[in-house]
Design a protein around this motif. Structure first.
Motif, PDB file in Angstrom:
ATOM      1  N   GLY A  26       0.854  -1.184   0.000  1.00 31.81           N
ATOM      2  CA  GLY A  26       0.000   0.000   0.000  1.00 31.81           C
ATOM      3  C   GLY A  26       0.886   1.228   0.000  1.00 31.81           C
ATOM      4  N   ASP A  27       0.271   2.377  -0.038  1.00 31.20           N
ATOM      5  CA  ASP A  27       0.999   3.641  -0.048  1.00 31.20           C
ATOM      6  C   ASP A  27       1.460   3.970   1.369  1.00 31.20           C
ATOM      7  OD1 ASP A  27       1.790   6.333  -0.066  1.00 31.20           O
ATOM      8  OD2 ASP A  27       0.387   6.826  -1.668  1.00 31.20           O
ATOM      9  N   GLU A  28       2.762   3.855   1.630  1.00 34.81           N
ATOM     10  CA  GLU A  28       3.246   4.095   2.997  1.00 34.81           C
ATOM     11  C   GLU A  28       3.164   5.562   3.375  1.00 34.81           C
ATOM     12  OE1 GLU A  28       6.339   5.556   4.376  1.00 34.81           O
ATOM     13  OE2 GLU A  28       7.277   5.814   2.466  1.00 34.81           O
ATOM     14  N   GLN A  29       3.165   6.466   2.392  1.00 33.44           N
ATOM     15  CA  GLN A  29       3.026   7.885   2.693  1.00 33.44           C
ATOM     16  C   GLN A  29       1.639   8.203   3.252  1.00 33.44           C
ATOM     17  OE1 GLN A  29       5.393  10.417   2.411  1.00 33.44           O
ATOM     18  NE2 GLN A  29       6.793   8.707   2.147  1.00 33.44           N
ATOM     19  N   GLY A  31      -0.029   5.924   5.000  1.00 32.92           N
ATOM     20  CA  GLY A  31      -0.260   5.004   6.108  1.00 32.92           C
ATOM     21  C   GLY A  31      -0.997   3.748   5.702  1.00 32.92           C
ATOM     22  N   GLU A  32      -0.916   3.369   4.419  1.00 29.27           N
ATOM     23  CA  GLU A  32      -1.669   2.234   3.896  1.00 29.27           C
ATOM     24  C   GLU A  32      -0.826   0.994   3.635  1.00 29.27           C
ATOM     25  OE1 GLU A  32      -3.371   4.006   0.404  1.00 29.27           O
ATOM     26  OE2 GLU A  32      -4.893   5.101   1.539  1.00 29.27           O
ATOM     27  N   ASP A  33       0.458   1.012   3.978  1.00 30.29           N
ATOM     28  CA  ASP A  33       1.310  -0.156   3.749  1.00 30.29           C
ATOM     29  C   ASP A  33       1.367  -0.982   5.035  1.00 30.29           C
ATOM     30  OD1 ASP A  33       3.682  -1.890   3.656  1.00 30.29           O
ATOM     31  OD2 ASP A  33       4.092  -0.885   1.774  1.00 30.29           O
ATOM     32  N   PRO A  34       0.751  -2.160   5.035  1.00 29.67           N
ATOM     33  CA  PRO A  34       0.672  -2.941   6.262  1.00 29.67           C
ATOM     34  C   PRO A  34       2.037  -3.389   6.797  1.00 29.67           C
ATOM     35  CG  PRO A  34      -0.180  -4.199   4.405  1.00 29.67           C
ATOM     36  CD  PRO A  34       0.093  -2.811   3.916  1.00 29.67           C
ATOM     37  N   THR A  35       2.986  -3.647   5.919  1.00 27.78           N
ATOM     38  CA  THR A  35       4.311  -4.070   6.377  1.00 27.78           C
ATOM     39  C   THR A  35       5.017  -2.930   7.097  1.00 27.78           C
ATOM     40  OG1 THR A  35       4.444  -5.618   4.532  1.00 27.78           O
ATOM     41  CG2 THR A  35       6.500  -5.084   5.648  1.00 27.78           C
ATOM     42  N   LEU A  40       6.621  -0.015  12.112  1.00 26.58           N
ATOM     43  CA  LEU A  40       6.528   1.157  12.982  1.00 26.58           C
ATOM     44  C   LEU A  40       5.963   0.786  14.351  1.00 26.58           C
ATOM     45  CD1 LEU A  40       5.175   3.842  10.483  1.00 26.58           C
ATOM     46  CD2 LEU A  40       7.540   3.412  11.166  1.00 26.58           C
ATOM     47  N   ASP A  41       4.930  -0.049  14.360  1.00 23.74           N
ATOM     48  CA  ASP A  41       4.346  -0.492  15.633  1.00 23.74           C
ATOM     49  C   ASP A  41       5.361  -1.265  16.464  1.00 23.74           C
ATOM     50  OD1 ASP A  41       1.922   0.653  14.927  1.00 23.74           O
ATOM     51  OD2 ASP A  41       1.007  -1.240  14.293  1.00 23.74           O
ATOM     52  N   ARG A  42       6.110  -2.136  15.805  1.00 19.38           N
ATOM     53  CA  ARG A  42       7.095  -2.962  16.521  1.00 19.38           C
ATOM     54  C   ARG A  42       8.220  -2.109  17.092  1.00 19.38           C
ATOM     55  NH1 ARG A  42       8.508  -6.315  19.991  1.00 19.38           N
ATOM     56  NH2 ARG A  42      10.161  -7.767  19.477  1.00 19.38           N
ATOM     57  N   VAL A  43       8.732  -1.169  16.312  1.00 22.38           N
ATOM     58  CA  VAL A  43       9.810  -0.291  16.782  1.00 22.38           C
ATOM     59  C   VAL A  43       9.326   0.558  17.954  1.00 22.38           C
ATOM     60  CG1 VAL A  43      11.292   1.662  16.159  1.00 22.38           C
ATOM     61  CG2 VAL A  43      11.058  -0.271  14.595  1.00 22.38           C
ATOM     62  N   ALA A  44       8.130   1.100  17.853  1.00 18.35           N
ATOM     63  CA  ALA A  44       7.582   1.896  18.954  1.00 18.35           C
ATOM     64  C   ALA A  44       7.478   1.035  20.212  1.00 18.35           C
ATOM     65  CB  ALA A  44       6.215   2.454  18.576  1.00 18.35           C
ATOM     66  N   ALA A  52       6.374   5.523  16.061  1.00 17.21           N
ATOM     67  CA  ALA A  52       7.691   5.535  15.435  1.00 17.21           C
ATOM     68  C   ALA A  52       7.558   6.041  14.004  1.00 17.21           C
ATOM     69  CB  ALA A  52       8.308   4.135  15.432  1.00 17.21           C
ATOM     70  N   LEU A  53       8.664   6.516  13.435  1.00 18.11           N
ATOM     71  CA  LEU A  53       8.713   6.955  12.041  1.00 18.11           C
ATOM     72  C   LEU A  53       9.759   6.142  11.299  1.00 18.11           C
ATOM     73  CD1 LEU A  53       8.703  10.835  12.482  1.00 18.11           C
ATOM     74  CD2 LEU A  53       6.785   9.391  11.799  1.00 18.11           C
ATOM     75  N   PHE A  54       9.530   5.919  10.011  1.00 20.67           N
ATOM     76  CA  PHE A  54      10.472   5.186   9.173  1.00 20.67           C
ATOM     77  C   PHE A  54      11.073   6.151   8.172  1.00 20.67           C
ATOM     78  CE2 PHE A  54      11.006   2.454   5.259  1.00 20.67           C
ATOM     79  CZ  PHE A  54      12.169   1.847   5.689  1.00 20.67           C
ATOM     80  N   PHE A  55      12.404   6.347   8.250  1.00 17.66           N
ATOM     81  CA  PHE A  55      13.115   7.224   7.331  1.00 17.66           C
ATOM     82  C   PHE A  55      14.228   6.427   6.662  1.00 17.66           C
ATOM     83  CE2 PHE A  55      11.398  10.393  10.244  1.00 17.66           C
ATOM     84  CZ  PHE A  55      10.933  11.354   9.365  1.00 17.66           C
ATOM     85  N   PRO A  56      13.983   5.867   5.467  1.00 18.31           N
ATOM     86  CA  PRO A  56      15.048   5.142   4.780  1.00 18.31           C
ATOM     87  C   PRO A  56      16.152   6.099   4.338  1.00 18.31           C
ATOM     88  CG  PRO A  56      13.109   5.298   3.382  1.00 18.31           C
ATOM     89  CD  PRO A  56      12.745   5.893   4.720  1.00 18.31           C
TER      90      PRO A  56
END
Length: 58
Positions: A26-29, A31-35, A40-44, A52-56
């Motif tokens: 899904g579109d991660e921008q 919030g639609e990408d389940p992976t 983010l949930d796991r890191v938080a 949490a935020l994901f910044f590649p």
């Protein structure tokens, strides 16, 4: 051995290709990408934070 330093050194296995081909996306921008959302949930959770935020890196 799997090297994570370069995306060209390690060739994906059949199982890796299967996971990629069947991954729910899904579109991660938006919030639609389940992976990404699970990541983010796991890191938080691991860091004891409410979010949490994901910044590649480029």
């Amino acid at each position: 051995m799997i090297l994570l330093t370069s995306d060209t050194e390690t060739k994906p296995t059949v199982e890796m290709r299967q996971a990629i081909a069947t991954a729910e996306v899904g579109d991660e921008q938006k919030g639609e990408d389940p992976t990404v959302n699970r990541l983010l949930d796991r890191v938080a959770e691991l860091l004891g934070k409410e979010a949490a935020l994901f910044f590649p890196e480029p």
